[in-house]
Design a protein around this motif. Structure first.
Motif, PDB file in Angstrom:
ATOM      1  N   LEU A 105      13.669 -12.962   7.556  1.00 48.86           N
ATOM      2  CA  LEU A 105      12.390 -12.739   6.523  1.00 48.86           C
ATOM      3  C   LEU A 105      12.420 -14.063   5.965  1.00 48.86           C
ATOM      4  CD1 LEU A 105      10.382 -10.602   6.092  1.00 48.86           C
ATOM      5  CD2 LEU A 105      11.950 -10.061   3.981  1.00 48.86           C
ATOM      6  N   LYS A 106      13.329 -14.776   5.651  1.00 50.00           N
ATOM      7  CA  LYS A 106      13.556 -15.803   5.110  1.00 50.00           C
ATOM      8  C   LYS A 106      13.002 -17.017   5.970  1.00 50.00           C
ATOM      9  CE  LYS A 106      16.943 -14.890   1.427  1.00 50.00           C
ATOM     10  NZ  LYS A 106      18.346 -14.918   0.737  1.00 50.00           N
ATOM     11  N   GLY A 107      13.244 -16.717   7.189  1.00 45.45           N
ATOM     12  CA  GLY A 107      13.022 -17.897   8.151  1.00 45.45           C
ATOM     13  C   GLY A 107      11.415 -17.321   8.629  1.00 45.45           C
ATOM     14  N   ARG A 108      10.730 -16.557   7.968  1.00 51.69           N
ATOM     15  CA  ARG A 108       9.327 -16.386   8.044  1.00 51.69           C
ATOM     16  C   ARG A 108       9.143 -15.698   9.581  1.00 51.69           C
ATOM     17  NH1 ARG A 108       6.222 -21.221   5.180  1.00 51.69           N
ATOM     18  NH2 ARG A 108       7.243 -20.797   3.040  1.00 51.69           N
ATOM     19  N   SER A 131      12.078  -2.485   2.730  1.00 50.15           N
ATOM     20  CA  SER A 131      11.939  -3.858   3.366  1.00 50.15           C
ATOM     21  C   SER A 131      10.825  -3.865   4.332  1.00 50.15           C
ATOM     22  CB  SER A 131      13.410  -4.564   3.856  1.00 50.15           C
ATOM     23  OG  SER A 131      14.136  -4.448   2.999  1.00 50.15           O
ATOM     24  N   ALA A 132      10.901  -3.046   5.188  1.00 52.22           N
ATOM     25  CA  ALA A 132       9.901  -2.513   6.124  1.00 52.22           C
ATOM     26  C   ALA A 132       8.282  -2.437   5.656  1.00 52.22           C
ATOM     27  CB  ALA A 132       9.956  -1.581   6.887  1.00 52.22           C
ATOM     28  N   ALA A 133       8.231  -1.873   4.441  1.00 56.53           N
ATOM     29  CA  ALA A 133       7.160  -1.594   3.695  1.00 56.53           C
ATOM     30  C   ALA A 133       6.470  -2.539   3.207  1.00 56.53           C
ATOM     31  CB  ALA A 133       7.384  -0.287   2.659  1.00 56.53           C
ATOM     32  N   TYR A 159       4.791  -4.671   5.990  1.00 56.89           N
ATOM     33  CA  TYR A 159       3.711  -4.091   6.252  1.00 56.89           C
ATOM     34  C   TYR A 159       2.535  -4.184   5.279  1.00 56.89           C
ATOM     35  CZ  TYR A 159       5.786  -1.299   9.957  1.00 56.89           C
ATOM     36  OH  TYR A 159       6.292  -0.954  11.217  1.00 56.89           O
ATOM     37  N   ARG A 160       2.930  -4.442   3.914  1.00 54.05           N
ATOM     38  CA  ARG A 160       1.910  -4.651   2.768  1.00 54.05           C
ATOM     39  C   ARG A 160       1.283  -6.043   2.786  1.00 54.05           C
ATOM     40  NH1 ARG A 160       4.694  -2.328  -2.612  1.00 54.05           N
ATOM     41  NH2 ARG A 160       2.817  -3.583  -3.516  1.00 54.05           N
ATOM     42  N   ASN A 161       2.723  -7.006   3.207  1.00 57.07           N
ATOM     43  CA  ASN A 161       2.176  -8.418   3.227  1.00 57.07           C
ATOM     44  C   ASN A 161       1.270  -8.652   4.416  1.00 57.07           C
ATOM     45  OD1 ASN A 161       2.481 -11.211   2.488  1.00 57.07           O
ATOM     46  ND2 ASN A 161       3.561 -11.326   4.415  1.00 57.07           N
ATOM     47  N   ARG A 162       1.291  -7.779   5.563  1.00 57.16           N
ATOM     48  CA  ARG A 162       0.221  -7.999   6.586  1.00 57.16           C
ATOM     49  C   ARG A 162      -1.005  -7.235   6.165  1.00 57.16           C
ATOM     50  NH1 ARG A 162       4.282  -6.590  11.571  1.00 57.16           N
ATOM     51  NH2 ARG A 162       5.404  -8.713  11.679  1.00 57.16           N
ATOM     52  N   ARG A 163      -1.238  -6.386   5.180  1.00 54.58           N
ATOM     53  CA  ARG A 163      -2.246  -5.553   4.843  1.00 54.58           C
ATOM     54  C   ARG A 163      -2.433  -4.292   5.573  1.00 54.58           C
ATOM     55  NH1 ARG A 163      -6.432  -9.042   1.622  1.00 54.58           N
ATOM     56  NH2 ARG A 163      -5.150 -10.867   0.994  1.00 54.58           N
ATOM     57  N   ASP A 164      -1.289  -3.847   6.126  1.00 53.67           N
ATOM     58  CA  ASP A 164      -1.191  -2.818   7.061  1.00 53.67           C
ATOM     59  C   ASP A 164      -0.768  -1.681   6.224  1.00 53.67           C
ATOM     60  OD1 ASP A 164      -0.921  -0.692   9.149  1.00 53.67           O
ATOM     61  OD2 ASP A 164       0.292  -1.986  10.339  1.00 53.67           O
ATOM     62  N   TYR A 165      -1.611  -1.039   5.258  1.00 46.45           N
ATOM     63  CA  TYR A 165      -1.122  -0.313   4.292  1.00 46.45           C
ATOM     64  C   TYR A 165      -1.024   1.102   4.618  1.00 46.45           C
ATOM     65  CZ  TYR A 165      -3.235  -4.185   1.338  1.00 46.45           C
ATOM     66  OH  TYR A 165      -3.340  -5.277   0.911  1.00 46.45           O
ATOM     67  N   ARG A 190      -4.336   1.990  -3.547  1.00 37.66           N
ATOM     68  CA  ARG A 190      -5.644   1.489  -4.341  1.00 37.66           C
ATOM     69  C   ARG A 190      -6.081   0.377  -3.183  1.00 37.66           C
ATOM     70  NH1 ARG A 190      -3.820  -2.702  -9.115  1.00 37.66           N
ATOM     71  NH2 ARG A 190      -2.452  -3.610  -7.435  1.00 37.66           N
ATOM     72  N   ALA A 191      -5.223  -0.371  -2.549  1.00 33.15           N
ATOM     73  CA  ALA A 191      -5.897  -1.128  -1.571  1.00 33.15           C
ATOM     74  C   ALA A 191      -6.913  -0.521  -0.409  1.00 33.15           C
ATOM     75  CB  ALA A 191      -4.915  -2.041  -0.782  1.00 33.15           C
ATOM     76  N   LEU A 192      -6.595   0.753  -0.006  1.00 26.57           N
ATOM     77  CA  LEU A 192      -7.502   1.656   0.717  1.00 26.57           C
ATOM     78  C   LEU A 192      -8.601   2.094   0.201  1.00 26.57           C
ATOM     79  CD1 LEU A 192      -4.417   3.343   2.581  1.00 26.57           C
ATOM     80  CD2 LEU A 192      -5.933   1.485   3.682  1.00 26.57           C
ATOM     81  N   GLY A 193      -8.852   1.681  -1.157  1.00 25.66           N
ATOM     82  CA  GLY A 193      -9.902   2.405  -1.766  1.00 25.66           C
ATOM     83  C   GLY A 193      -9.637   3.643  -2.336  1.00 25.66           C
ATOM     84  N   LYS A 194      -8.614   4.260  -2.343  1.00 31.14           N
ATOM     85  CA  LYS A 194      -8.354   5.688  -2.797  1.00 31.14           C
ATOM     86  C   LYS A 194      -7.731   5.642  -4.262  1.00 31.14           C
ATOM     87  CE  LYS A 194      -7.791   7.241   1.874  1.00 31.14           C
ATOM     88  NZ  LYS A 194      -6.475   8.087   2.906  1.00 31.14           N
TER      89      LYS A 194
END
Length: 332
Positions: free
Chosen positions: A157-160, A185-187, A190-196, A225-229
């Protein structure tokens, strides 16, 4: 004829101290260790035990002194070396800890636990390639070592390299049959990828294991919130607040959701409750937006000025203030 005395013999002080240590009766254990060392200053087991006791109490400087004394008697005592490395780590002297752990591994080549400590140490000082090397060595000896797998995930993760990091976090979760730390950590990935949806699935699994995890409710609320709910997000933040999320922050988030839903009264109520608990930039920004919605630009500008006094140079505050001036020329 004298009757035999069947009373149990008292434990020697060192053994008694170890028993008290297991029971977490640390002050009593310390007295017994000192008693044992008065009887025999070269009692290596009591010296190491005393060092362990001080380390468990976070008295790291004292622990270092005791472990060093033990190593003067037995130069390569494995337990004293392990303890000394851990005590240096507790003092944030990572380079010193690494030197002890690496010396330890010279004689104990297959101790994957110390390899993981070495890998953690290298990760802390930014030596990611060395860190990766030692995590992989640990996994060669113990393929299901969750700590090494989590460490590798964090190194990637630190190495991107999010894809590799995710692989390791998922593996930890599968090995442990549910791991809140790996799922969190997985979540985050996913949030960083906007895969909510995927992130929310991780939070739901955490909540299946422990419905009172406030950080999981907070994470789930952010995803909703990001999904509009917004209504579902409000309920999740209320749960998060109930189970320990900082009230001021939760109230501000709830205020934001009500504002997006168009319920300005509810939004204002939550923002004001938040600022009653202490300064909160985002609650004040929310109140400013409400004033703008109500066509009260002067009140909004007053809030922006107050914010700028608190946080001079803040880019977001300045951007919103300039936007307001563009909408209402001559306002300042």
């Amino acid at each position: 004829m004298n009757k035999m005395d069947h009373r149990a013999k008292p434990l020697d002080p060192g053994k008694h101290a170890r028993r008290l240590m297991k029971e977490k009766k640390y002050s009593e254990a310390e007295k017994k260790y000192l008693e044992a060392l008065e009887l025999d200053p070269n009692d290596i087991f009591s010296l190491v035990g005393l060092g362990d006791l001080k380390r468990k109490q976070k008295r790291f400087d004292q622990a270092v002194s005791v472990y060093k004394k033990a190593l003067e008697l037995h130069e390569n005592n494995k337990y004293a070396m392990m303890g000394l490395g851990d005590a240096y780590r507790g003092l944030h002297k990572i380079e010193k800890a690494l030197s002890i752990w690496l010396k330890y591994l010279d004689d104990h080549h297959e101790d994957y636990r110390i390899m993981t400590r070495v890998a953690d140490g290298y990760q802390r000082i930014g030596e990611l390639n060395l860190s990766k090397t030692y995590y992989l060595k640990a996994l060669e000896l113990n393929p299901d070592d969750s700590y090494a797998l989590m460490g590798l995930g964090n190194v990637h993760l630190k190495g991107r390299d999010e894809d590799r990091a995710l692989e390791y976090f998922v593996r930890v979760d599968s090995i442990e049959g549910g791991s809140p730390w790996a799922l969190t950590s997985a979540a985050n990935i996913y949030r960083n990828r906007r895969d909510y949806q995927e992130a929310m699935a991780c939070y739901d699994r955490i909540l299946d294991m422990d419905p009172k995890q406030s950080y999981a409710w907070h994470g789930k609320a952010d995803c909703l919130r990001a999904l509009g709910k917004q209504k579902d997000a409000i309920q999740a933040w209320e749960r998060a607040m109930k189970y320990g999320m900082k009230t001021r922050i939760a109230l501000t988030r709830i205020g934001d959701a009500h504002r997006v839903l168009g319920d300005l009264e509810k939004a204002e109520e939550n923002y004001r409750k938040a600022v009653e608990l202490g300064y909160d930039k985002f609650a004040y920004l929310g109140l400013a937006k409400i004033h703008i919605k109500r066509n009260q630009p002067k009140d909004a500008m007053t809030l922006y000025h107050q914010l700028q006094k608190r946080e001079p140079g803040d880019a977001r505050i300045e951007a919103e203030r300039k936007s307001l001036m563009e909408r209402f020329p001559g306002l300042d």
